[in-house]
Design an enzyme around this catalytic site. Structure first.
Site, PDB file in Angstrom:
ATOM      1  N   HIS A  76       7.361 -26.784  -1.287  1.00  0.00           N
ATOM      2  CA  HIS A  76       6.627 -27.855  -1.959  1.00  0.00           C
ATOM      3  C   HIS A  76       5.445 -27.305  -2.749  1.00  0.00           C
ATOM      4  CE1 HIS A  76       9.022 -30.887   0.229  1.00  0.00           C
ATOM      5  NE2 HIS A  76       9.134 -29.867   1.077  1.00  0.00           N
ATOM      6  N   LYS A  89     -13.823   0.924  -3.925  1.00  0.00           N
ATOM      7  CA  LYS A  89     -14.915   1.328  -3.012  1.00  0.00           C
ATOM      8  C   LYS A  89     -15.985   2.075  -3.804  1.00  0.00           C
ATOM      9  CE  LYS A  89     -12.203   1.855   1.222  1.00  0.00           C
ATOM     10  NZ  LYS A  89     -11.636   2.822   2.138  1.00  0.00           N
ATOM     11  N   GLU A 145       0.824  -1.203   0.000  1.00  0.00           N
ATOM     12  CA  GLU A 145       0.000   0.000   0.000  1.00  0.00           C
ATOM     13  C   GLU A 145       0.866   1.263   0.000  1.00  0.00           C
ATOM     14  OE1 GLU A 145      -4.266  -0.857   1.857  1.00  0.00           O
ATOM     15  OE2 GLU A 145      -3.218   0.645   3.017  1.00  0.00           O
TER      16      GLU A 145
END
Ligand code: PA5
Length: 453
Positions: free
Chosen positions: A310, A425, A289
């Site tokens: 793995h 948003k 961010e």
């Protein structure tokens, strides 16, 4: 470049598996920007200078502030088997990272901390409410803006559950709100219901807020020592600001930027410690961010090893060569280091390890992996930390925050804003037909038609 290994340091940076894959004169260029950048943070003249309240927070936090946090935490602990921490992003990741780094993996004794409001997935709140059914529980609700949808929905749901279960007095006794001093819906709700509350300072952004009540209250509720956490952060703050010539934060920030310029645009934070997963989650948010803007930024990823050898090991060794790794190594942990026993039949062929400890095997796996990845063209930095006790975790968090700020400023972005978060948003509110978003709703209908989506 020599390795820096100063005894009073909680953290040192090992660079031998980076040098052969890094352009040295680029390093000198970035490193030489460091002093000016440090000064611009200290003088509060850098971009985003109204969000620098976290820089001297460890050294300026007063004992009385910590005492109050401990007192409120103690009261919640007395009346709760479980405390639900509601928050998202910077309003929960720091607390969760510290708590998970300290708590026992299996033992649930004491006051348990669980989380809500960190996603919108249906079913979670129902499952949580079933889990809480026969328990005594309370809520810490955290939102700086006080308007974030995910925690607001969770708080509405759990508030009603709490009232139904414990009656009218529950809000005052069993809810603590942490939010802005005057703005936002959560502040209004807190004041209207006379909730216990703490204020998030204006000049501290979410992902830098772990040393405010945002991080400290949940950590204290989980039973961990916030004084020691702050003591470690304070020690690191002192270290960083007292000797800029041997400043590992400047060093790490410069190396990240050189590698980024070299085309190593993804940094993988690697750990070999089963309690570190959420520290990496917090770290990803912090760097992602802060740096990911204006078309720039190192992409922060993480792996838990050896587990992820793995799953992701193949890619790291042999996939697209745009990676570098930062390996976090704890020199000591409090863990009991089990020894590998003897087996007469040796059908599992493990007798060659008889008497060796898990720590020894883990260390050799780490060193072997670092050498292999370096040979595969992946630069490997190593951060060595004395141990995983809470004071060193505090130091590590401060170190990552200051490095992130310096690194973002070297990259010439404002590390303290997050304009990109608003776009989703706006679309979400428009699609949910929230009043005020009618124009965007129409635009999205047109876009959907064009894209056949
Ligand atoms: O770091 C940040 O600023 C964000 O991740 C916020 O913490 C997150 O969006 C939650 O915001 P708020 O605390 O306003 O609910």
């Amino acid at each position: 470049m020599n390795n820096i290994n100063i005894t009073q340091m909680q953290i040192s940076l090992e660079k031998s598996l980076v040098k052969n894959l890094m352009v040295q004169n680029h390093y000198e260029r970035y490193r030489s920007m460091g002093d000016d950048i440090m000064k611009s943070i200290q003088d509060k003249t850098c971009p985003g200078n109204d969000f620098l309240g976290w820089v001297d927070l460890p050294s300026t936090l007063k004992t009385e502030q910590l005492d109050r946090i401990n007192e409120v935490a103690g009261n919640l602990r007395k009346i709760s088997d479980v405390v639900v921490v509601i928050g998202i992003g910077g309003s929960y990741l720091g607390a969760r990272a510290v708590i998970e780094s300290q708590k026992s993996t299996f033992n649930k004794d004491g006051c348990e901390v669980v989380y809500a409001g960190h996603h919108l997935s249906p079913g979670y709140l129902t499952e949580l409410s079933k889990y809480l059914k026969d328990k005594k529980w309370s809520i810490i609700v955290i939102s700086k803006s006080g308007t974030t949808t995910e925690p607001a929905i969770a708080f509405r749901y759990l508030r009603n559950e709490l009232l139904a279960r414990f009656g009218e007095t529950a809000l005052k006794e069993r809810v603590v709100a942490i939010t802005d001093k005057s703005k936002g819906a959560l502040r209004k709700l807190a004041d209207a219901n006379d909730l216990q509350s703490f204020v998030i300072p204006d000049d501290v952004g979410g992902r830098f807020s772990v040393f405010t009540p945002v991080g400290l209250l949940p950590i204290a509720v989980a039973g961990f020592d916030v004084y020691k956490l702050i003591e470690g952060a304070r020690k690191m703050e002192k270290q960083i600001w007292s000797d800029t010539n041997e400043n590992i934060a400047l060093d790490y920030a410069a190396i990240r930027n050189v590698l980024y310029q070299n085309g190593n645009t993804t940094e993988v934070l690697v750990n070999y410690h089963h309690k570190f997963h959420y520290v990496a989650e917090w770290w990803k948010q912090l760097f992602g961010e802060s740096e990911g803007k204006d078309g720039k930024g190192v992409f922060p990823a993480s792996v838990d090893l050896t587990t992820d050898l793995h799953s992701m090991g193949q890619y790291i060794q042999d996939g697209k060569r745009n990676l570098f790794e930062t390996v976090v190594k704890f020199q000591n942990t409090n863990a009991v280091d089990e020894s590998i026993g003897h087996d007469d039949e040796n059908l599992d062929n493990l007798n060659y390890l008889e008497g060796k400890t898990m720590g020894f095997v883990n260390k050799n796996a780490m060193e072997g992996t670092m050498l292999a990845h370096n040979s595969g063209g992946v630069p490997n930095l190593m951060l060595k930390i004395q141990n995983d006790e809470i004071d060193n975790i505090g130091g590590l968090f401060y170190f990552f925050m200051i490095t992130c700020a310096i690194s973002g400023l070297m990259l010439q972005v404002n590390p303290f804003n997050q304009p990109g978060v608003e776009d989703y948003k706006r679309n979400m509110f428009a699609l949910l037909q929230k009043p005020g978003f009618e124009g965007r709703y129409k635009e999205l209908q047109i876009l959907r038609k064009e894209l056949n989506f």
